[in-house]
Write a protein that holds these residues in place. Sequence first.
Motif, mmCIF file in Angstrom:
data_model
loop_
_atom_site.group_PDB
_atom_site.id
_atom_site.type_symbol
_atom_site.label_atom_id
_atom_site.label_comp_id
_atom_site.label_asym_id
_atom_site.label_seq_id
_atom_site.Cartn_x
_atom_site.Cartn_y
_atom_site.Cartn_z
ATOM 1 N N VAL A 402 0.780 -1.037 0.139
ATOM 2 C CA VAL A 402 -0.095 0.250 0.130
ATOM 3 C C VAL A 402 0.877 1.104 -0.026
ATOM 4 N N ASP A 403 0.713 1.986 -1.213
ATOM 5 C CA ASP A 403 1.538 3.333 -1.227
ATOM 6 C C ASP A 403 0.643 4.458 -1.381
ATOM 7 N N GLY A 404 1.086 5.434 -0.862
ATOM 8 C CA GLY A 404 0.214 6.749 -1.081
ATOM 9 C C GLY A 404 1.464 7.717 -1.709
ATOM 10 N N LEU A 405 0.502 8.743 -2.729
ATOM 11 C CA LEU A 405 1.653 9.689 -3.505
ATOM 12 C C LEU A 405 1.468 11.112 -2.604
ATOM 13 N N LEU A 406 2.657 11.397 -2.305
ATOM 14 C CA LEU A 406 3.052 12.871 -1.802
ATOM 15 C C LEU A 406 3.264 13.759 -3.106
ATOM 16 N N HIS A 407 2.303 14.614 -3.521
ATOM 17 C CA HIS A 407 2.726 15.392 -4.651
ATOM 18 C C HIS A 407 3.347 16.505 -4.078
ATOM 19 N N ILE A 408 4.301 16.933 -5.205
ATOM 20 C CA ILE A 408 5.320 17.964 -4.791
ATOM 21 C C ILE A 408 4.730 19.460 -4.342
ATOM 22 N N THR A 432 3.145 11.987 7.489
ATOM 23 C CA THR A 432 2.656 12.809 6.274
ATOM 24 C C THR A 432 1.103 12.605 7.058
ATOM 25 N N GLN A 433 -0.088 13.393 6.200
ATOM 26 C CA GLN A 433 -1.366 13.430 6.624
ATOM 27 C C GLN A 433 -2.106 12.777 5.477
ATOM 28 N N ARG A 439 -10.569 4.252 -3.047
ATOM 29 C CA ARG A 439 -10.377 2.739 -3.163
ATOM 30 C C ARG A 439 -10.690 2.534 -4.416
ATOM 31 N N ASP A 440 -11.235 2.438 -5.164
ATOM 32 C CA ASP A 440 -11.655 2.044 -6.447
ATOM 33 C C ASP A 440 -10.399 1.966 -7.533
ATOM 34 N N ASN A 441 -9.868 3.363 -7.434
ATOM 35 C CA ASN A 441 -8.619 3.328 -8.222
ATOM 36 C C ASN A 441 -7.241 3.186 -7.579
ATOM 37 N N LYS A 442 -7.386 2.656 -6.129
ATOM 38 C CA LYS A 442 -6.320 2.189 -5.415
ATOM 39 C C LYS A 442 -5.214 3.477 -5.314
ATOM 40 N N ARG A 443 -5.824 4.592 -4.657
ATOM 41 C CA ARG A 443 -5.182 5.793 -4.713
ATOM 42 C C ARG A 443 -5.133 6.372 -3.243
ATOM 43 N N ILE A 444 -4.010 6.641 -2.561
ATOM 44 C CA ILE A 444 -4.277 7.577 -1.566
ATOM 45 C C ILE A 444 -3.286 8.738 -1.806
ATOM 46 N N SER A 445 -3.821 9.957 -1.341
ATOM 47 C CA SER A 445 -3.027 11.106 -1.485
ATOM 48 C C SER A 445 -2.859 11.726 -0.194
#
Length: 561
Positions: A402-408, A432-433, A439-445
Amino acid sequence: MEKHERRNNLGEPRKEATWAAEERMEDVYGSGGRMAEFEEGEVVRGRVVHIGTGEVLVDVGYKSEGAIPVEEFRGNLPKVGEDIDVYLEAKEDSEGLIVLSKEKADKIRVWDAITQAYDKGTPVEGRIVEVVKGGLAVDVGVKAFLPGSQVDLRPVKNLASLVGQHVRSKVIKLNRRRGNVVLSRRAVLEEEREEKKKHTLEVLHEGMTLTGTVKNITDYGAFIDLGGIDGLLHVTDMSWGRVGHPSEIFQVGDQVDVVVLHFDRDTGRVSLGYKQKQSDPWENVEQKYPAGHKTRGRVVSLTNYGAFIELEAGVEGLVHVSEMSWTRRVRHPSKLVNVGEEVDVVVLDVNRGAKRISLGMKQVEADPWTTIEERYQPGNRVTGRVRNLTDFGAFIELEPGVDGLLHISDMSWTRSVGHPSEVLKKGQEVETQILNIDRDNKRISLGLKQIQPDPWSTVAQRFPMGSRVTGKVVRLTDFGAFVELEPGVDGLLHISQMSNRPIDELALLVIRVDPNERRIGLSLKELAHAVDLSQPDDRGGQGRGRGKKKRRDDYDYDDEE
């Protein structure tokens, strides 16, 4: 005795004076009984009359008997009364006895047999006695030469391994005068092969099973000698399973049972099969591997799009890269598996007609994203490890898979970050927060700056309109200068609000505050005007400040970036 003219192998008449010792053994008796006369150097027929301890007496019908040393019989002594062939060396010796030789008679007999075999093209038998230069020495009664090129149908690497063997060969060259005999075993083998080929062609038909010998191995298959005719056993017909090279299954000289798949009688080409002796494992694959069945297999091949898994010999399935992990975006299968490794898989689909099985690796485990919202909620603070850096941000591993994306744009409230490496390092632990979960696209910001208060949220209280501030010019533009009031908070001194004072570190007046747009307007003119208003004039008034008071909207600049 009537003498017949003989010719040697070069076609020249043979002279009795010089070639008498090489005469063929002929019947030396006339129709009336004993030989009337004979000459020295001839082979005559004699009868054994006595066997002593050192010699054998032979009567050839002459006035005296001849004595032959027992050594010439090489342990095979005849019996009294037995007729044998002997060579007449002399009619009388010093003692008046006839001189006979059994060895020379045998030698002449051998040469006659060799000459006859040469003339008729029949094989002679002999024993290989030693390796000589260029070939082998063969004892055929006399020592003969067998060239290396004539030993077998194919070149023999180790001639010494043949020493002691009995072989049949043809005489291809003969010179009795010099005692030279040249043999060819290959000629005999070629004739035998042609005979076998003729027989094989008569009985060969498609579908039959027969035994052959592995004659040669190549990268694409093995040639099998079926008996005078060679058939090709292609590598794809050796096993229902995957074969890297034919040498993994067969070796030269192996006896193997094969099935005739195709036979072209005109060209003599024969296609053979080995795996066809067993049933096709795909016949009942749907029963053995139904959809949803969990099994274990071995990785046999990797491609850009997936990994081929051998479930059993001849049955392989494909795990597509998209079916390898619930969470990771797999660019190449080698990131997860290696050739030869055993893995657990789940059967997704079976197509027996096309011989295809779709497999999945991620289906072995539960999808962690189905319960992701139970473990993570927007606003929660989480700690993870920086797994990868890209131009647009950083991927933070929150848990395995499970990865999350920390945008620049979410790394700093105040800094303009050009690349994530300015803030983070690969492998670094970072808090991070969670900003959003899809969930559907498997993305965490994720957000890094959100764990600190936004300095612009209170900028209106810290820098109210009309307040006097001091700042340092950090950037000049065509429309003005940006002045740093505190780290991360810049204000714009528009060109219209400048004075003739040198620009470096200035005391300024705040004329506009917009926290939403993160803008602060500054002015030198208004600061000077405010100073003038605070100074009383000579007339007891408050200076030139009687004009209309400036409103906030009066300080909007259309050319501001």
